[in-house]
Design a protein around this motif. Structure first.
Motif, short mmCIF file in Angstrom:
data_model
loop_
_atom_site.label_atom_id
_atom_site.label_comp_id
_atom_site.label_asym_id
_atom_site.label_seq_id
_atom_site.Cartn_x
_atom_site.Cartn_y
_atom_site.Cartn_z
N GLY A 264 0.82 -1.21 0.00
CA GLY A 264 0.00 0.00 0.00
C GLY A 264 0.85 1.25 0.00
O GLY A 264 0.53 2.24 -0.69
N ALA A 265 1.93 1.26 0.76
CA ALA A 265 2.83 2.42 0.79
C ALA A 265 3.47 2.64 -0.58
O ALA A 265 3.62 3.79 -1.04
CB ALA A 265 3.91 2.22 1.85
N LEU A 266 3.84 1.56 -1.26
CA LEU A 266 4.44 1.68 -2.60
C LEU A 266 3.43 2.23 -3.61
O LEU A 266 3.76 3.08 -4.44
CB LEU A 266 4.96 0.32 -3.07
N ILE A 267 2.19 1.76 -3.52
CA ILE A 267 1.15 2.25 -4.44
C ILE A 267 0.83 3.71 -4.15
O ILE A 267 0.63 4.51 -5.07
CB ILE A 267 -0.11 1.37 -4.32
N ALA A 268 0.79 4.08 -2.87
CA ALA A 268 0.56 5.47 -2.51
C ALA A 268 1.65 6.37 -3.09
O ALA A 268 1.37 7.45 -3.63
CB ALA A 268 0.50 5.62 -0.99
N ALA A 269 2.90 5.93 -2.99
CA ALA A 269 4.00 6.69 -3.58
C ALA A 269 3.84 6.81 -5.09
O ALA A 269 4.14 7.85 -5.69
CB ALA A 269 5.33 6.03 -3.23
N ASN A 270 3.35 5.74 -5.71
CA ASN A 270 3.10 5.76 -7.14
C ASN A 270 2.08 6.84 -7.51
O ASN A 270 2.26 7.59 -8.47
CB ASN A 270 2.62 4.39 -7.60
N PHE A 271 1.02 6.93 -6.71
CA PHE A 271 0.00 7.96 -6.95
C PHE A 271 0.60 9.36 -6.81
O PHE A 271 0.38 10.24 -7.65
CB PHE A 271 -1.15 7.81 -5.96
N VAL A 272 1.34 9.57 -5.72
CA VAL A 272 1.93 10.89 -5.44
C VAL A 272 2.88 11.30 -6.56
O VAL A 272 2.84 12.44 -7.05
CB VAL A 272 2.65 10.89 -4.08
N GLY A 273 3.73 10.38 -6.98
CA GLY A 273 4.70 10.70 -8.03
C GLY A 273 4.05 10.96 -9.37
O GLY A 273 4.33 11.98 -10.03
#
Length: 379
Positions: A264-273
């Protein structure tokens, strides 16, 4: 001026992720039964795709609550119309498809692929999304993907109470809702809430374009490594030893929670980036916007209808030799059934929304919020 949290390019990117996640679940299930028992993909692929859905859902729900459905009545009418337009047909279709499959090849379902006992209980639980409350897991016949919808509805409830309930009663209602929902669903709630946070954390909008590229690229590499090395399986083994086999088993779809938090943290970073660099892809997205929007409109139907149909297609096509041809034929067969079903059910959403609009009042902890909104609008 469009909201920076949902520009056209970023919205299309989310549609693409939604479509890929739904197809990943379907492909994962299809491969499991068409390659003669060979593990071509890690079994975690399908579950990991659901984590994508949770982040997407939290993000999109936070956006629509701010911009489109900022009255509790509107919020619930939209949610119920969207969910029930597909969930009700799925609840009815699944036992019918299972009956045909059991008639054709009953031995295929041996080992728990479907359930027969207490059919009325299973239908009733599915109707009110109570299948996964506390440590209970009521499988709706062969449609095991239904579990995530039960989680989603619980998160909608918690989000609506937090957003729309007024004063100290908000915390009372949240506590009561949490007591009803139980620990299993709550264990994955931080993942859904992370989607809300990504939308609402304005500091994350202010990153530089260079940082956006770096964060997006690093997140893609992290997600690929997470899946390639099957981190979910490793962390789940450690969790099982830590909690003990009985409790670990009772957690059922939440038992991978540690790995899900990391993913989930990796996907959240994907959204932010990607949100920061989305306009760099506007030309590409504009060229595929129409077919992408059309295809992504079927994701809910693909997800909720596919598994009982996959089982039927595997049975009907079982004369094919195990391998890629059997797999591709099964996927094609499934889509030939699911997409027309989706076309019909998606058309019922607006009709159901109109019906609910005439009948659903503002109730309970949301009623005061509705009155306050109307009063402020009249001033």
């Amino acid at each position: 001026m469009p909201d920076r949290g949902m520009t056209r390019s970023f919205s299309l990117y989310l549609d693409l992720l939604r479509l890929l996640a739904a197809l990943a679940v379907m492909v994962s299930h299809s491969i499991g039964y068409t390659f003669g028992g060979r593990q071509v993909l890690p079994i975690s692929v399908g579950h990991n795709a659901v984590v994508v859905f949770f982040l997407l859902s939290g993000y999109v729900i936070a956006y629509v609550a701010d911009h489109k459905e900022n009255h509790p009545r509107e919020f619930w009418i939209s949610r119920l119309a969207r969910i029930y337009s597909v969930a009700l047909p799925a609840i009815l279709l699944t036992p019918l498809a299972d009956s045909v499959g059991l008639w054709l090849k009953p031995e295929f379902y041996a080992g728990g692929l479907t359930t027969h006992d207490y059919p009325l209980v299973r239908v009733a639980a599915s109707m009110v999304f109570a299948n996964e409350l506390w440590l209970v897991s009521i499988m709706p016949f062969s449609n095991s993907p239904y579990w995530s919808l039960c989680y989603e509805m619980s998160y909608y409830l918690l989000f609506a109470i937090y957003t729309f309930a007024a004063g100290s009663r908000r915390w009372l209602w949240l506590g009561l809702a949490a007591l009803v929902i139980g620990p299993k669903i709550l264990l994955l709630a931080p993942i859904w809430a992370l989607g809300v946070l990504v939308y609402r954390r304005r500091r994350w909008y202010a990153i530089s374009e260079h940082t956006g590229w770096w964060v997006w690229s690093a997140s893609l590499a992290g997600i690929a490594a997470f899946q390639y090395y099957d981190v979910s399986a490793s962390l789940s083994d450690w969790t099982s030893r830590l909690l003990g086999a009985p409790l670990y088993t009772l957690l059922h779809f939440s038992k991978h929670f540690l790995a899900d938090y990391l993913l989930g943290a990796l996907i959240a970073a994907n959204f932010v980036g990607f949100r920061r660099i989305a306009e760099r892809f506007s030309g590409v997205f504009e060229r595929i916007a129409a077919p992408l929007r059309t295809a992504s409109s079927y994701t809910f139907s693909i997800y909720l209808f596919h598994l009982p149909i996959v089982f039927l297609c595997v049975i009907v096509l079982d004369r094919l030799p195990p391998g890629p041809v059997y797999f591709l034929a099964t996927v094609a067969c499934t889509l030939l059934v699911v997409l027309p079903l989706g076309a019909v059910t998606e058309q019922q959403k607006d009709r159901l929304k109109r019906w609910l609009t005439r009948r659903l009042p503002a109730l309970g902890p949301f009623a005061r919020h509705e009155r306050l909104v109307k009063q402020s609008g009249a001033q």
